[in-house]
Structure formats: structure tokens, C-alpha cells
Design an enzyme around this catalytic site. Structure first.
Site, PDB file in Angstrom:
ATOM      1  N   CYS A 150      -0.612   2.269 -12.850  1.00 46.88           N
ATOM      2  CA  CYS A 150      -1.091   2.849 -11.595  1.00 46.88           C
ATOM      3  C   CYS A 150      -0.251   4.049 -11.187  1.00 46.88           C
ATOM      4  O   CYS A 150      -0.785   5.058 -10.703  1.00 46.88           O
ATOM      5  CB  CYS A 150      -1.084   1.793 -10.493  1.00 46.88           C
ATOM      6  SG  CYS A 150      -2.309   0.478 -10.711  1.00 46.88           S
TER       7      CYS A 150
ATOM      8  N   GLY B  12       1.080  -8.552   7.562  1.00 49.70           N
ATOM      9  CA  GLY B  12       1.188  -8.492   9.008  1.00 49.70           C
ATOM     10  C   GLY B  12       1.982  -7.363   9.620  1.00 49.70           C
ATOM     11  O   GLY B  12       2.084  -7.283  10.846  1.00 49.70           O
TER      12      GLY B  12
ATOM     13  N   THR C 121      -8.155 -11.581   7.099  1.00 51.67           N
ATOM     14  CA  THR C 121      -7.798 -11.543   5.684  1.00 51.67           C
ATOM     15  C   THR C 121      -8.598 -12.605   4.944  1.00 51.67           C
ATOM     16  O   THR C 121      -9.131 -13.535   5.569  1.00 51.67           O
ATOM     17  CB  THR C 121      -6.288 -11.798   5.505  1.00 51.67           C
ATOM     18  OG1 THR C 121      -5.963 -11.780   4.105  1.00 51.67           O
ATOM     19  CG2 THR C 121      -5.877 -13.156   6.057  1.00 51.67           C
TER      20      THR C 121
ATOM     21  N   SER D 269       0.875  -1.175   0.000  1.00 56.55           N
ATOM     22  CA  SER D 269       0.000   0.000   0.000  1.00 56.55           C
ATOM     23  C   SER D 269       0.906   1.217   0.000  1.00 56.55           C
ATOM     24  O   SER D 269       2.114   1.111   0.206  1.00 56.55           O
ATOM     25  CB  SER D 269      -0.924  -0.006   1.228  1.00 56.55           C
ATOM     26  OG  SER D 269      -0.177  -0.188   2.427  1.00 56.55           O
TER      27      SER D 269
ATOM     28  N   GLU E   3      -2.439 -17.278   1.419  1.00 59.68           N
ATOM     29  CA  GLU E   3      -0.990 -17.069   1.371  1.00 59.68           C
ATOM     30  C   GLU E   3      -0.567 -15.991   2.367  1.00 59.68           C
ATOM     31  O   GLU E   3       0.430 -16.136   3.076  1.00 59.68           O
ATOM     32  CB  GLU E   3      -0.574 -16.666  -0.046  1.00 59.68           C
ATOM     33  CG  GLU E   3      -0.713 -17.772  -1.080  1.00 59.68           C
ATOM     34  CD  GLU E   3       0.594 -18.496  -1.353  1.00 59.68           C
ATOM     35  OE1 GLU E   3       1.662 -17.919  -1.075  1.00 59.68           O
ATOM     36  OE2 GLU E   3       0.535 -19.640  -1.823  1.00 59.68           O
TER      37      GLU E   3
ATOM     38  N   SER F  45      -6.918 -13.934   2.170  1.00 60.16           N
ATOM     39  CA  SER F  45      -5.830 -14.542   1.415  1.00 60.16           C
ATOM     40  C   SER F  45      -5.142 -15.619   2.253  1.00 60.16           C
ATOM     41  O   SER F  45      -4.561 -15.319   3.302  1.00 60.16           O
ATOM     42  CB  SER F  45      -4.813 -13.483   1.000  1.00 60.16           C
ATOM     43  OG  SER F  45      -3.617 -14.084   0.546  1.00 60.16           O
TER      44      SER F  45
END
Length: 426
Positions: free
Chosen positions: A401, A216, A233, A170, A237, A235
């Protein structure tokens, strides 16, 4: 003279495997495709003239420092753009029908004047031409897991190659030097996280809920402050690696990580933090998302949100569109506007906005650094089993992006809310 990209190993023209990339196997054909290609060609040349974008062949050398499109296969390029607009534009890049010495610079030029790319009369017909988001991408409780897995479960090793050691996926928050974001990425990611935790009032004994675990790092830094953290989450993985990182840090007694949809959460918390997760919620569930946060917070509790946003009218105009990003990167994704967030929280929750920070330039720099690291790691990416078309896709995604933030098409906000005592009006 042949154009060489700054990242030739990423941008060399691939031959997409039709089993892995079925959408790229067929070039649009037939009378309609020919007419659409002719219209696309006229529009492309007009746009390039108006925006001073160089439109060249591989035997021409574009001027350095200016946006450029290098066309390798004009017929395929225009057929794809004519048939599928910006999706076709991106797909023609994946197949190598066109290239650019600097994709981010090109997209920045396009994003800065996006409302001027096509004539107004054609914009009014966009509903006829632009594809709609497939119903199968709706972010229901059952479908959200699949949408998230499509992107975040690609490979932890892949993300580790281009992210910094915090594994933060992010926008970072850099120091500003001479008006521009500057400094090491890892330190900037910690600055971003620490600001969110400060805004949420996280300290010793805080009961913190995090919606969207990532790998995390935020949970680790909150627990290091003495907070008790529950983080969720979708996900698998991310879940496994985040748990391993928490265990390695000796903080398992303070951090609980679960594979759980935000709509299934319960309990009461002093603070909630969510970093760039709302983009995967979908507009039909934004009310549910904010009501859930509201219900989980104690009176006086604080909610710190980091969200990628777009201007409100643009969001309204494009929210049902099927885009290249939705097709290849984030199925079911939609960027909210600040106005939409403020309207929902004001009318449907007890959450009041107390602080807002715009960070778009910081995301452009974050993405530039990610793309640079990814392009420098292509051999390692190949060793993980990803093919040349994936390399072009991922480079295009990161550069696309970056250009969006640099050109002002998108922004990213840190917004802080406090749960007050007024009753809901709806």
C-alpha cells in the site's frame, strides 16, 4: 551472497500451515501452468529491464537504493504469477518464493508505470484471465459485517502494536518540510482529525454523526469540542475498545457508539464525518451511501469525507477484479474515484463539494511508519498467536500500500460537502 532483508524476522521464508492457509498449499501444476509460467517469466524479465528493477538470485547482491526482486524458487514464483497474476505475485511472496530488500520501493516502481507492465494486446485480454470478485463478498447488510470482521476483528492488541497512541487507522496529515511529509505520527493524526472536524463545522452543541468509528479517536476529539456524537461501526472489537476509551475519558454522556450498518441509521444531524469507510461500501452501494448521508443531514449541514481513491478509468477497468488485497486483507473492498463521488453526489443528492485536499504522499509516510513499527514488533505479534505467514502477509500489505501511494497508483482525499436546497434530479 545471501540477501538479508531489512526486516529478516518478518521476511524469512515460512512453511504455510495448510489448515490456516489453504490457498497456499498447492502450487499450480500441469501443462497449462507450465505454459503460463513461461509467459510470466518472459513478461517479468521484460518489465524488470524496462523499469530498471534488479532481478537476482539469493547468491547475488543487488545494488542498494534500487528496486529488486530476489528469486528463491523461480519455478514456484512463475507458476503462481502465470496462474493468478498479481494474486499469484503476492502469494509467492507469502510462501517466500521471492523476496525484496525493500518491498515498498519495488511496488513504487511498479505502481508508477502500472499501465506499461504488460503489452496493450495482453491488457485487452485481461477479462479472460483476471479473476472476478466472488459474489459472496457483496456488501449487503448481512454480508458487510463479515467483510469488516475479517480485517478489523483480528485483534485490538495487534493494531495497537503498530498504530500510534490515537489508534487512528487512516492516513495522517503531516507538516510539510522541504516538500515532504514530516513529523511525529500522533501529532499528524490529530492534525488530520482536527481538519475534518473543522471542515464539518463541529463545535459546541453540534449534533455529529460518524460513519465508521474506528477505535474512537475522532469521536473523543469531537466530544471534547462540546459536540454530541453518534458513531457506528460493524466491528465488535472496535466497538468494545472505543466504548472503553470514551468511558475512560469521562465523555460517555456525549458519545454514543453502536454496532450498526450505515443503511439502518436514522435521525437528523448538523454534521457527518466518515474516515476511510467508503472503501468498504462497494460500488453498487455508493448511491445508497451518499443518499443516506444526504437524508441524515439538516439543510446547510456539512459532510467531511476522507476517502482512498484511484483514477477514474482505472477504477472502471478493475472494479470487478479479484485482487490480492481483496482476497487476503479487505474482502468486498473497492476504491472509488473522485469523479465517481462527484457524479453521484451531484446527480443523486443535495450535497455540493466545497473543498478537496489530496494527501497521497502523507499516506505513503503513514504506512512507512506503520510498517516500521510492525516489523519492530514481530516478537509481540507472534506472542498474540500470529504465525510467520501472517507476518509476511501483513508486512507485504503495508509495504504494498505504501508503494501504491508513493507511485501514484492510489491517492487519499479529504472532501467537504454542504447540503444545499436544490432538489434531486434522480
Amino acid at each position: 551472497m545471501t540477501i538479508t532483508s531489512s526486516h529478516p524476522s518478518v521476511t524469512s521464508r515460512p512453511q504455510p500451515d495448510p489448515e490456516l492457509w489453504p490457498g497456499l498449499a498447492t502450487i499450480p501444476s500441469g501443462p497449462r501452468a507450465r505454459v503460463s509460467a513461461a509467459i510470466a517469466g518472459s513478461l517479468l524479465r521484460a518489465v524488470c529491464r524496462r523499469l530498471e528493477i534488479q532481478l537476482v538470485t539469493p547468491d547475488e547482491l543487488p545494488l542498494p537504493g534500487l528496486p529488486a526482486i530476489v528469486v528463491h524458487d523461480e519455478d514456484e514464483f512463475l507458476r503462481r504469477v502465470g496462474a493468478d497474476g498479481l494474486i499469484g505475485f503476492g502469494e509467492a511472496y507469502l510462501t517466500g518464493a521471492w523476496d525484496s530488500p525493500d518491498v515498498a520501493l519495488l511496488v513504487t516502481a511498479l505502481a508508477a508505470r502500472v499501465d506499461q507492465l504488460v503489452p496493450q494486446w495482453m491488457q485487452r485480454l485481461r477479462r479472460v484471465h483476471v479473476r472476478r470478485e466472488p459474489r459472496r463478498h457483496r456488501n449487503t447488510v448481512t454480508q458487510s459485517r463479515s467483510n469488516i470482521s475479517h480485517h478489523y476483528d483480528l485483534s485490538n492488541d495487534l493494531f495497537a502494536l503498530f498504530l500510534d497512541p490515537t489508534l487512528s487507522y487512516s492516513s495522517a496529515l503531516f507538516e510539510v518540510v522541504d516538500g515532504r511529509p514530516h513529523g511525529p505520527l500522533e501529532a499528524a493524526q490529530h492534525r488530520k482529525i482536527d481538519r475534518l472536524l473543522d471542515q464539518a463545522g463541529v463545535g459546541p452543541g453540534t449534533r455529529l454523526l460518524e460513519i465508521g468509528t474506528g477505535w474512537g479517536e475522532l469521536a473523543l476529539r469531537a466530544a471534547a469540542r462540546g459536540a454530541t456524537v453518534r458513531t457506528v461501526t460493524l466491528s465488535q472489537e472496535q466497538l468494545e475498545l472505543a466504548r472503553a476509551r470514551v468511558d475512560a475519558a469521562g465523555l460517555a454522556d456525549l458519545v454514543s457508539i453502536e454496532l450498526l450498518d450505515y443503511r439502518l441509521l436514522d435521525g437528523q444531524y448538523d454534521a457527518v464525518v466518515s474516515v476511510e469507510m467508503i472503501e468498504a461500501v462497494g460500488d453498487e452501494y455508493w448511491s445508497t451511501y451518499f443518499r443516506t448521508v444526504d437524508d441524515l443531514l439538516v439543510p446547510g449541514g456539512r459532510f467531511a469525507l476522507q476517502a482512498i481513491t484511484m483514477p477514474h478509468q482505472r477504477m472502471l477497468d478493475t472494479r470487478d477484479d479479484f485482487t490480492w488485497i481483496k482476497k487476503y486483507i479487505f474482502p468486498g473492498g473497492l476504491l472509488p474515484s473522485v469523479e465517481a463521488i462527484e457524479e453521484i453526489t451531484r446527480t443523486e443528492t443535495q450535497l455540493s463539494v466545497t473543498d478537496r485536499l489530496s494527501m497521497g504522499a502523507h499516506y505513503a509516510e503513514t504506512l512507512r511508519l506503520w510498517d516500521q513499527r510492525f516489523c519492530d514488533s514481530v516478537d509481540e505479534v507472534r506472542a498474540l498467536g500470529f504465525d510467520p505467514t501472517f507476518l509476511r502477509m501483513w508486512h507485504f500489505y503495508l509495504a504494498y500500500c505504501q508503494g501504491g501511494f508513493a507511485g501514484g497508483y492510489t491517492d487519499v482525499q479529504q472532501m467537504t460537502f454542504v447540503k444545499d436546497a436544490h432538489e434531486r434530479t434522480s
